[in-house]
Design a protein around this motif. Structure first.
Motif, PDB file in Angstrom:
ATOM      1  N   UNK A 113       3.477 -12.989  -5.300  1.00 25.61           N
ATOM      2  CA  UNK A 113       3.033 -12.921  -6.562  1.00 25.61           C
ATOM      3  C   UNK A 113       1.727 -13.540  -6.801  1.00 25.61           C
ATOM      4  N   UNK A 114       1.397 -14.461  -5.855  1.00 28.06           N
ATOM      5  CA  UNK A 114       0.064 -15.187  -6.181  1.00 28.06           C
ATOM      6  C   UNK A 114      -0.913 -14.847  -4.883  1.00 28.06           C
ATOM      7  N   UNK A 115      -0.758 -14.146  -3.844  1.00 28.53           N
ATOM      8  CA  UNK A 115      -1.629 -13.912  -3.046  1.00 28.53           C
ATOM      9  C   UNK A 115      -2.684 -12.925  -3.385  1.00 28.53           C
ATOM     10  N   UNK A 116      -3.872 -13.219  -2.985  1.00 28.12           N
ATOM     11  CA  UNK A 116      -5.124 -12.455  -3.369  1.00 28.12           C
ATOM     12  C   UNK A 116      -5.221 -11.266  -2.845  1.00 28.12           C
ATOM     13  N   UNK A 117      -5.628 -10.309  -3.317  1.00 26.33           N
ATOM     14  CA  UNK A 117      -5.840  -8.603  -2.873  1.00 26.33           C
ATOM     15  C   UNK A 117      -6.212  -8.511  -1.654  1.00 26.33           C
ATOM     16  N   UNK A 118      -7.253  -9.114  -1.471  1.00 29.32           N
ATOM     17  CA  UNK A 118      -7.927  -8.836  -0.123  1.00 29.32           C
ATOM     18  C   UNK A 118      -7.033  -9.355   1.227  1.00 29.32           C
ATOM     19  N   UNK A 160       8.379  -2.666  -0.252  1.00 33.61           N
ATOM     20  CA  UNK A 160       7.199  -3.682  -0.894  1.00 33.61           C
ATOM     21  C   UNK A 160       6.283  -3.271  -2.023  1.00 33.61           C
ATOM     22  N   UNK A 161       6.217  -1.720  -2.182  1.00 33.16           N
ATOM     23  CA  UNK A 161       5.673  -1.256  -3.237  1.00 33.16           C
ATOM     24  C   UNK A 161       6.214  -1.312  -4.482  1.00 33.16           C
ATOM     25  N   UNK A 162       7.946  -1.229  -4.460  1.00 34.39           N
ATOM     26  CA  UNK A 162       8.541  -1.561  -5.673  1.00 34.39           C
ATOM     27  C   UNK A 162       8.509  -3.048  -6.075  1.00 34.39           C
ATOM     28  N   UNK A 163       8.420  -3.872  -5.045  1.00 34.27           N
ATOM     29  CA  UNK A 163       8.396  -5.382  -5.283  1.00 34.27           C
ATOM     30  C   UNK A 163       7.051  -5.785  -5.998  1.00 34.27           C
ATOM     31  N   UNK A 164       6.008  -5.268  -5.463  1.00 29.29           N
ATOM     32  CA  UNK A 164       4.562  -5.422  -6.089  1.00 29.29           C
ATOM     33  C   UNK A 164       4.468  -4.971  -7.331  1.00 29.29           C
ATOM     34  N   UNK A 165       5.114  -3.740  -7.486  1.00 31.65           N
ATOM     35  CA  UNK A 165       5.161  -3.222  -8.968  1.00 31.65           C
ATOM     36  C   UNK A 165       5.901  -3.736  -9.918  1.00 31.65           C
TER      37      UNK A 165
END
Length: 170
Positions: A113-118, A160-165
């Motif tokens: 939830x807090x990790x940077x995109x890069x 992972x995609x579901x969780x990030x969404x």
């Protein structure tokens, strides 16, 4: 009211019963029509003419409104039903694999939830290259999987995609 001659209509529901129509049209239903249409003068239905005082100027808020207000709890319940129970279970399975890998490689659990995109991009690149099934004690070493099947990798990626969404990181 005079009997209307509509003849017989063939529809998907059978034939039109003229006698039933005539009987219903003779009933005195102004209260029911008034509630449905919202018109003060029910005769306006028959003539097709309404006066400005007969039309509604405010949105309908009564029991016939198509928009039903929801409490915050009801909204949360609807959102939770967005994914089926098995989908939620599969999402947790995929997240566990990522967290187990990160714990094994980096010594801690990553907060997605807090990790940077890069940084997330670099972590996932390494994860997809390094992830492998757990070794199991089986009789034949030939049956031991060294890499995940392609569909398993797709399932992990979808989880992972579901969780990030779900947490708003798209």
């Amino acid at each position: 009211m005079a009997d209307a001659d509509f003849g017989t209509f063939d529809t998907d529901f059978g034939t039109f019963d003229v006698d039933l129509f005539n009987m219903l049209s003779e009933l005195d239903l102004p209260l029911v029509l008034n509630e449905v249409t919202g018109l003060e003068n029910v005769d306006a239905i028959h003539t097709g003419k309404e006066t400005k005082s007969e039309t509604k100027s405010e949105p309908e808020t009564g029991s016939l409104s198509r928009f039903k207000p929801k409490t915050e709890e009801e909204v949360k319940h609807i959102e939770d039903k967005n994914h089926a129970a098995e989908t939620k279970k599969n999402t947790q399975w995929g997240l566990k694999i990522v967290q187990d890998w990160h714990l094994s490689v980096h010594g801690d659990v990553v907060d997605l939830a807090t990790v940077e995109e890069e940084r997330l991009n670099n972590l996932l690149r390494k994860f997809y290259c390094e992830v492998a099934p757990q070794e199991k004690k089986i009789k034949s070493a030939e049956l031991q999987l060294k890499v995940y099947h392609k569909n398993t990798m797709k399932n992990i990626r979808a989880a992972l995609n579901r969780h990030l969404s779900d947490i708003g990181m798209t």
